[in-house]
Scaffold this motif. Structure first.
Motif, PDB file in Angstrom:
ATOM      1  N   THR A 139      30.122  45.339  31.949  1.00  0.00           N
ATOM      2  CA  THR A 139      30.683  44.108  31.387  1.00  0.00           C
ATOM      3  C   THR A 139      29.580  43.149  30.972  1.00  0.00           C
ATOM      4  O   THR A 139      29.638  42.529  29.910  1.00  0.00           O
ATOM      5  CB  THR A 139      31.633  43.445  32.398  1.00  0.00           C
ATOM      6  OG1 THR A 139      32.690  44.363  32.702  1.00  0.00           O
ATOM      7  CG2 THR A 139      32.226  42.171  31.834  1.00  0.00           C
ATOM      8  N   PRO A 167      31.911  39.604  35.793  1.00  0.00           N
ATOM      9  CA  PRO A 167      32.575  40.310  36.890  1.00  0.00           C
ATOM     10  C   PRO A 167      31.993  41.703  37.103  1.00  0.00           C
ATOM     11  O   PRO A 167      31.632  42.387  36.141  1.00  0.00           O
ATOM     12  CB  PRO A 167      34.033  40.385  36.424  1.00  0.00           C
ATOM     13  CG  PRO A 167      33.944  40.362  34.927  1.00  0.00           C
ATOM     14  CD  PRO A 167      32.776  39.461  34.612  1.00  0.00           C
ATOM     15  N   CYS A 169      33.018  44.678  37.425  1.00  0.00           N
ATOM     16  CA  CYS A 169      34.056  45.684  37.238  1.00  0.00           C
ATOM     17  C   CYS A 169      33.690  46.562  36.055  1.00  0.00           C
ATOM     18  O   CYS A 169      32.840  46.205  35.239  1.00  0.00           O
ATOM     19  CB  CYS A 169      35.416  45.018  37.002  1.00  0.00           C
ATOM     20  SG  CYS A 169      35.502  43.980  35.520  1.00  0.00           S
ATOM     21  N   LYS A 173      38.294  47.331  32.767  1.00  0.00           N
ATOM     22  CA  LYS A 173      39.037  46.456  33.679  1.00  0.00           C
ATOM     23  C   LYS A 173      38.816  44.976  33.368  1.00  0.00           C
ATOM     24  O   LYS A 173      39.571  44.116  33.839  1.00  0.00           O
ATOM     25  CB  LYS A 173      38.614  46.724  35.128  1.00  0.00           C
ATOM     26  CG  LYS A 173      38.897  48.134  35.624  1.00  0.00           C
ATOM     27  CD  LYS A 173      40.381  48.365  35.816  1.00  0.00           C
ATOM     28  CE  LYS A 173      40.639  49.725  36.455  1.00  0.00           C
ATOM     29  NZ  LYS A 173      42.100  49.969  36.635  1.00  0.00           N
ATOM     30  N   CYS A 174      37.796  44.674  32.574  1.00  0.00           N
ATOM     31  CA  CYS A 174      37.512  43.274  32.244  1.00  0.00           C
ATOM     32  C   CYS A 174      38.546  42.754  31.258  1.00  0.00           C
ATOM     33  O   CYS A 174      38.829  43.388  30.242  1.00  0.00           O
ATOM     34  CB  CYS A 174      36.108  43.128  31.660  1.00  0.00           C
ATOM     35  SG  CYS A 174      35.681  41.427  31.220  1.00  0.00           S
ATOM     36  N   ASP A 227      39.714  37.681  39.066  1.00  0.00           N
ATOM     37  CA  ASP A 227      40.695  38.269  38.152  1.00  0.00           C
ATOM     38  C   ASP A 227      40.045  39.115  37.052  1.00  0.00           C
ATOM     39  O   ASP A 227      40.693  39.471  36.062  1.00  0.00           O
ATOM     40  CB  ASP A 227      41.536  37.167  37.508  1.00  0.00           C
ATOM     41  CG  ASP A 227      42.478  36.500  38.499  1.00  0.00           C
ATOM     42  OD1 ASP A 227      42.801  37.130  39.530  1.00  0.00           O
ATOM     43  OD2 ASP A 227      42.892  35.352  38.254  1.00  0.00           O
ATOM     44  N   ASN A 228      38.742  39.410  37.213  1.00  0.00           N
ATOM     45  CA  ASN A 228      37.994  40.277  36.289  1.00  0.00           C
ATOM     46  C   ASN A 228      37.814  39.681  34.895  1.00  0.00           C
ATOM     47  O   ASN A 228      37.894  40.377  33.883  1.00  0.00           O
ATOM     48  CB  ASN A 228      38.636  41.662  36.185  1.00  0.00           C
ATOM     49  CG  ASN A 228      38.432  42.496  37.433  1.00  0.00           C
ATOM     50  OD1 ASN A 228      37.544  42.224  38.230  1.00  0.00           O
ATOM     51  ND2 ASN A 228      39.255  43.515  37.601  1.00  0.00           N
ATOM     52  N   TYR A 229      37.558  38.385  34.836  1.00  0.00           N
ATOM     53  CA  TYR A 229      37.156  37.713  33.607  1.00  0.00           C
ATOM     54  C   TYR A 229      35.690  37.293  33.716  1.00  0.00           C
ATOM     55  O   TYR A 229      35.196  37.006  34.811  1.00  0.00           O
ATOM     56  CB  TYR A 229      37.978  36.446  33.363  1.00  0.00           C
ATOM     57  CG  TYR A 229      39.394  36.662  32.911  1.00  0.00           C
ATOM     58  CD1 TYR A 229      39.706  36.808  31.559  1.00  0.00           C
ATOM     59  CD2 TYR A 229      40.429  36.689  33.839  1.00  0.00           C
ATOM     60  CE1 TYR A 229      41.017  36.986  31.142  1.00  0.00           C
ATOM     61  CE2 TYR A 229      41.753  36.870  33.435  1.00  0.00           C
ATOM     62  CZ  TYR A 229      42.033  37.012  32.082  1.00  0.00           C
ATOM     63  OH  TYR A 229      43.342  37.187  31.671  1.00  0.00           O
TER      64      TYR A 229
END
Length: 239
Positions: A139, A167, A169, A173-174, A227-229
């Motif tokens: 990411t 994040p 992840c 998932k981002c 929240d994967n942002y």
């Protein structure tokens, strides 16, 4: 127009995150690196007043940059780098990419953020970058240059720095980027101290022993990361 960019971190001049940040920053101007010669995490905004600061030319693994190792703190690196090492003052200060998030209450301890705050205190447009501890860079690598291009063109806002967290992840998932995130007053860890051993003369040796207990919060930096942002927000300096 090409910028003069001064970069430091708190994980040390050999850190992978610093190398990746410098590589990306090269697209935006002339890059100067003045970074600690070793680990300086949690040094916050501390500076050296009663001991000299040693600065050495450094064979940095990214070509075309001016690089120096420094015996001081990350804030020292910004001060000595911009006031003495560089022939002209920087247009922009960048710090990171930190190994570990710098959001919520952790910001007050972070030397990555502390160095950016020192840059702002000296009058430079400053940006701090951080990412997760798990080694997933997908990411970060996807969005780093895009966000850098956006933020280097922002006008310097006296009293504030930009704080960016990626994040940890996988890219799929981002969920994207959230801007204008406020700084949460929550924490990732509930801290306590455990006794390590008894010392002579009644002393006790303690070690920090945090319990990971993240809680999301709408509109904040910690909420975005959980929240994967990607989180982008302004952090206010002390003065």
């Amino acid at each position: 127009m090409a910028k003069r960019i001064l970069i430091t971190n708190d994980d040390g001049i050999d850190a992978d995150g610093l190398i990746r940040l410098v590589q990306a920053a090269k697209d935006f101007g002339e890059v100067w690196v003045v970074a600690p010669d070793g680990q300086r995490s949690a040094a916050s905004h501390s500076i050296s007043l009663r001991n000299p600061i040693d600065v050495y030319p450094y064979d940095f693994p990214v070509s075309g940059v001016h690089a120096y190792s420094c015996s001081g703190t990350p804030a020292d690196c910004i001060r000595v780098g911009s006031l003495s090492v560089m022939p002209e003052k920087p247009d922009i200060v960048m710090t990171g990419i930190n190994f570990g998030y710098n959001v919520a209450s952790d910001i007050q301890y972070s030397a990555t953020v502390g160095a950016a705050l020192e840059g702002e205190f000296q009058g430079y447009h400053s940006i701090a970058f951080s990412e997760g501890l798990n080694g997933l860079h997908e990411t970060t690598d996807k969005y780093l240059k895009e966000i850098m291009a956006e933020l280097v063109e922002k006008e310097y806002k006296p009293g504030f720095i930009y704080n960016v967290n990626f994040p940890g992840c996988k890219l799929e998932k981002c969920k994207g980027i959230l801007r204008d995130r406020t700084v949460s007053r929550r924490a990732f860890y509930i801290d306590s101290y455990k006794e390590v051993k008894k010392l002579d003369n009644g002393g006790i040796s303690y070690m920090v022993d945090g319990t990971f207990a993240p809680t999301s919060e709408t509109g904040t930096d910690i909420g975005a990361i959980l929240d994967n942002y990607v989180s982008i927000g302004l952090v206010e300096n002390l003065c």
